[in-house]
Design a protein around this motif. Sequence first.
Motif, PDB file in Angstrom:
ATOM      1  N   PHE A 127       0.810  -1.206   0.000  1.00 63.46           N
ATOM      2  CA  PHE A 127       0.000   0.000   0.000  1.00 63.46           C
ATOM      3  C   PHE A 127       0.854   1.271   0.000  1.00 63.46           C
ATOM      4  N   HIS A 128       2.092   1.124  -0.486  1.00 60.77           N
ATOM      5  CA  HIS A 128       2.959   2.257  -0.822  1.00 60.77           C
ATOM      6  C   HIS A 128       3.337   3.114   0.382  1.00 60.77           C
ATOM      7  N   LEU A 129       3.378   2.521   1.579  1.00 58.73           N
ATOM      8  CA  LEU A 129       3.884   3.259   2.726  1.00 58.73           C
ATOM      9  C   LEU A 129       5.405   3.211   2.718  1.00 58.73           C
ATOM     10  N   PRO A 130       6.092   4.347   2.789  1.00 57.00           N
ATOM     11  CA  PRO A 130       7.551   4.318   2.930  1.00 57.00           C
ATOM     12  C   PRO A 130       7.937   3.534   4.185  1.00 57.00           C
ATOM     13  N   ILE A 131       9.056   2.807   4.106  1.00 53.35           N
ATOM     14  CA  ILE A 131       9.512   1.997   5.242  1.00 53.35           C
ATOM     15  C   ILE A 131      10.796   2.596   5.784  1.00 53.35           C
ATOM     16  N   ILE A 132      10.825   2.846   7.090  1.00 56.37           N
ATOM     17  CA  ILE A 132      12.009   3.386   7.758  1.00 56.37           C
ATOM     18  C   ILE A 132      12.584   2.309   8.668  1.00 56.37           C
ATOM     19  N   THR A 137      14.121  -6.653   0.540  1.00 56.51           N
ATOM     20  CA  THR A 137      14.872  -6.329  -0.675  1.00 56.51           C
ATOM     21  C   THR A 137      13.974  -6.334  -1.907  1.00 56.51           C
ATOM     22  N   ALA A 138      12.829  -7.043  -1.832  1.00 57.23           N
ATOM     23  CA  ALA A 138      11.877  -7.047  -2.940  1.00 57.23           C
ATOM     24  C   ALA A 138      10.898  -5.872  -2.851  1.00 57.23           C
ATOM     25  N   ALA A 139      10.913  -5.148  -1.736  1.00 57.80           N
ATOM     26  CA  ALA A 139       9.978  -4.037  -1.559  1.00 57.80           C
ATOM     27  C   ALA A 139      10.235  -2.958  -2.603  1.00 57.80           C
ATOM     28  N   THR A 140       9.166  -2.444  -3.166  1.00 55.53           N
ATOM     29  CA  THR A 140       9.273  -1.434  -4.224  1.00 55.53           C
ATOM     30  C   THR A 140       9.001  -0.023  -3.699  1.00 55.53           C
ATOM     31  N   THR A 141       8.568   0.100  -2.453  1.00 53.65           N
ATOM     32  CA  THR A 141       8.273   1.406  -1.891  1.00 53.65           C
ATOM     33  C   THR A 141       9.551   2.119  -1.483  1.00 53.65           C
ATOM     34  N   VAL A 199      13.837  15.211   5.234  1.00 53.69           N
ATOM     35  CA  VAL A 199      14.248  15.762   3.934  1.00 53.69           C
ATOM     36  C   VAL A 199      14.342  14.650   2.891  1.00 53.69           C
ATOM     37  N   SER A 200      14.876  13.506   3.271  1.00 59.93           N
ATOM     38  CA  SER A 200      15.009  12.389   2.326  1.00 59.93           C
ATOM     39  C   SER A 200      13.642  11.868   1.900  1.00 59.93           C
ATOM     40  N   GLY A 218      12.144  11.825  -1.749  1.00 63.26           N
ATOM     41  CA  GLY A 218      11.761  10.542  -2.335  1.00 63.26           C
ATOM     42  C   GLY A 218      10.338  10.512  -2.824  1.00 63.26           C
ATOM     43  N   ILE A 219       9.451  11.259  -2.147  1.00 60.30           N
ATOM     44  CA  ILE A 219       8.042  11.293  -2.534  1.00 60.30           C
ATOM     45  C   ILE A 219       7.872  11.800  -3.967  1.00 60.30           C
TER      46      ILE A 219
END
Length: 498
Positions: free
Chosen positions: A344-349, A380-384, A475-476, A480-481
């Motif tokens: 669901f396209h949530l950035p992962i930190i 590693t397969a994550a696309t977000t 900032v990153s 990235g967004i």
Amino acid sequence: MTNAQTWDETLDDLGRRRALAQAMGGPERVAKHRGKGKLDARARIERLLDPGTFQEFGTLVGGEVPADAIVTGSGLINGSPVMVGAEDFTTLAGTIAPGSNSKRYRLAELAVRNKVPLVMLLEGAGFRPTGAHYGRTPTDLLAQAQCSGRIPMVTGVLGPSAGHGALIAPVSDFAIMSRQGAIFTAGPPVVKMSTGEDVTKEDLGGPNVALPSGVVHNVGETDEEVLDEIRRYLSYFPSSAWSYPPVYLPDDSTGARATPELLNIVSRDNRSTYDMRAVLDVVFDDTDWFEVQPEFGTAIVCALAHLGGHPVAVVANQPKVLAGSIDSDAADKAAHFIQVADSFHLPIIFLADNPGMLPGSESEAEGVLRSGARMFVAQTAATTLKLHVTLRKAYGFGSMVMSLIGFDSQTATFAYPGATMGAMSAAALSNASHAQDDLAAELQEMELQASYHSAEHMGFDELIRPEETRNALLVSLQRGIYARQAVPEPVYRTAIIP
């Protein structure tokens, strides 16, 4: 007689049938149910949805069996459409018959067709012993499987849930139960008949079983708390994989700020422990972040939070547990969480502070390598968008599962000065190689210099001070967004998860 009057008898009949369905199991059974401190199926839907937004379908399915023991329809949560189904335990123990099975199928079908979340509220005894052959009646689980990774799926377990009906919980992205909930393959009577074991529903699948096993993610004390938590969970997600997560308008909590508090929270001494939750409190927009599975795989914290108003998924090692070592349960939890966030396209930190995967015979017997591989493939397969910070240490495979691999599609990678990394710690390497004191000291010094050596070879984008953590990530993320310049679509997965 007017045209309107010719409708009277027909509409009176419809009203009688609707009233029968809305009465559920009747006043006595509903009162008994409410007397246990539970909400009934219709009250649960009212609590879950924005007021006055519920639109029911399938009301007359079941004929004289009110709504065929499941209330289904659509409504709004936080102003956004959802599909919802609630098993009615006051009507034939919420059991499933061909009609109600079709309602369940239609519910999931409409959810994925309309690209809106699906919420199921469970309290039922599985298939109804009618003696009827289901034949090729479409099973609801087929439609629910088609929802996976395309729309958010959430399950609330608000009472005993058995058999076929219970299967929606492990199929869901997120499952939460009340203290009166229980979930199992078959209930105590069937267990007694099949195995001779006398067991209560609580001991079979109550919170003390379902949470440690990982079948259910979170627990709420009451029906009301569970329903409120479902609303809160969904607030971090888009309606479907065809849209991006909602962004909160900037305010004082979402802007740039230094984080000097981390100097007191994160000790420079690798042997000292601290609570990673305190780091999340400081780094993200506020302290009201949402932890997923806090009682399972506790060596990793998985949480939903906001950074600059953007919903993000956080995967963080927990130094308070096993010194941050990643065991099988923690890796399995993180792998599932990463896949949900990515879908669901949530950035992962990733916030790394671990001495590696948990070693030892017990850990190996639990399949720590397989679980670690599962987490590694998921990340590693994550696309977000992926962002990484090494706070103090990240060793061996424990660094790789936390997205600490050069040029692994991260939006940004950071580390604190003095952060240590490598195949193993200096102390472990000294013991393994039986190093003399002078060599052990040399290994210790090399370890302390590791972050600078890594920075010299672009092992990280930048070494940062702890006070710079939030701003570096913010900032990153904001940069990235900008990659979101195309219409979002469901993630196409080619990797086979170990």
